[in-house]
Scaffold this motif. Structure first.
Motif, PDB file in Angstrom:
ATOM      1  N   VAL A   1      -4.190   1.084  -4.709  1.00 16.87           N
ATOM      2  CA  VAL A   1      -3.194   1.987  -4.831  1.00 16.87           C
ATOM      3  C   VAL A   1      -1.797   1.804  -3.881  1.00 16.87           C
ATOM      4  CG1 VAL A   1      -2.680   4.307  -3.780  1.00 16.87           C
ATOM      5  CG2 VAL A   1      -4.556   4.141  -5.126  1.00 16.87           C
ATOM      6  N   PHE A   2      -2.213   0.837  -2.767  1.00 19.89           N
ATOM      7  CA  PHE A   2      -1.245   0.347  -1.903  1.00 19.89           C
ATOM      8  C   PHE A   2      -0.570  -0.826  -2.576  1.00 19.89           C
ATOM      9  CE2 PHE A   2       0.062  -3.524   0.430  1.00 19.89           C
ATOM     10  CZ  PHE A   2       0.886  -2.890   1.339  1.00 19.89           C
ATOM     11  N   PHE A   3      -1.089  -1.650  -3.305  1.00 20.51           N
ATOM     12  CA  PHE A   3      -0.257  -2.530  -4.319  1.00 20.51           C
ATOM     13  C   PHE A   3       0.435  -1.721  -5.417  1.00 20.51           C
ATOM     14  CE2 PHE A   3      -3.039  -5.908  -2.525  1.00 20.51           C
ATOM     15  CZ  PHE A   3      -2.127  -6.588  -2.090  1.00 20.51           C
ATOM     16  N   ALA A   4       0.055  -0.587  -5.852  1.00 15.42           N
ATOM     17  CA  ALA A   4       0.720   0.051  -6.889  1.00 15.42           C
ATOM     18  C   ALA A   4       1.895   0.528  -6.389  1.00 15.42           C
ATOM     19  CB  ALA A   4      -0.225   1.164  -7.392  1.00 15.42           C
ATOM     20  N   ILE A   5       1.936   1.281  -5.129  1.00 18.97           N
ATOM     21  CA  ILE A   5       3.248   1.774  -4.222  1.00 18.97           C
ATOM     22  C   ILE A   5       4.101   0.658  -4.046  1.00 18.97           C
ATOM     23  CG2 ILE A   5       3.807   2.990  -2.159  1.00 18.97           C
ATOM     24  CD1 ILE A   5       1.054   4.355  -2.519  1.00 18.97           C
ATOM     25  N   LEU A   6       3.512  -0.481  -3.530  1.00 23.30           N
ATOM     26  CA  LEU A   6       4.658  -1.738  -3.231  1.00 23.30           C
ATOM     27  C   LEU A   6       5.393  -2.072  -4.471  1.00 23.30           C
ATOM     28  CD1 LEU A   6       5.408  -3.552  -1.049  1.00 23.30           C
ATOM     29  CD2 LEU A   6       3.226  -5.032  -1.840  1.00 23.30           C
ATOM     30  N   ILE A   7       4.378  -2.171  -5.447  1.00 21.24           N
ATOM     31  CA  ILE A   7       5.156  -2.692  -6.650  1.00 21.24           C
ATOM     32  C   ILE A   7       6.134  -1.678  -7.258  1.00 21.24           C
ATOM     33  CG2 ILE A   7       3.441  -2.439  -8.444  1.00 21.24           C
ATOM     34  CD1 ILE A   7       5.271  -5.708  -8.038  1.00 21.24           C
ATOM     35  N   THR A   8       5.752  -0.631  -7.135  1.00 18.87           N
ATOM     36  CA  THR A   8       6.771   0.490  -7.498  1.00 18.87           C
ATOM     37  C   THR A   8       8.081   0.602  -6.643  1.00 18.87           C
ATOM     38  OG1 THR A   8       5.147   1.758  -8.288  1.00 18.87           O
ATOM     39  CG2 THR A   8       6.941   2.914  -8.024  1.00 18.87           C
TER      40      THR A   8
END
Length: 126
Positions: free
Chosen positions: A37-44
């Protein structure tokens, strides 16, 4: 509205409630999901920074979803295997290793998708 339709709607609402509880449990208890989820938010955020196209957003969202779904299913399989056989067992270990391969595949292909989207944009910065 007749009683049958009301029962159907209540059943669907209960299903949504259970699903949302599952999402909450995953996000609050599982480190692998927290990381994804952290990486999903970052890449978003990075997607907004680079103003990626609609098609790139679609591929990015599909990649994020693929990783999160694979992680969730892997977690469910591991929890079920531990419940059925709490002690170490070679066959259960084999099953858990195979299940762990699913999010690994998903993450690998998501990184490939991310590279296709972002490497040309990063290269133009230099």
């Amino acid at each position: 509205m007749n009683k049958h339709k009301l029962g159907f709607i209540r059943g669907r609402l209960r299903s949504v409630k259970f699903a949302l509880n599952g999402v909450k449990l995953l996000i609050t208890t599982e480190d692998s999901i927290k990381t994804q989820v952290f990486f999903a938010i970052l890449i978003t955020i990075i997607g907004f920074y680079f103003s990626i196209s609609i098609n790139e957003w679609m591929f990015q969202i599909i990649a994020i979803a693929l990783v999160l779904v694979a992680e969730a299913l892997n977690t469910a399989i591991e929890k079920l295997a531990d419940f059925i056989h709490p002690d170490y067992d070679e066959k259960i270990g084999f099953i858990k290793d195979i299940a762990a391969g699913a999010p690994a595949f998903a993450a690998l292909f998501s990184m490939i998708i991310g590279s296709i989207i972002y490497l040309p944009k990063i290269i133009t910065l230099f």
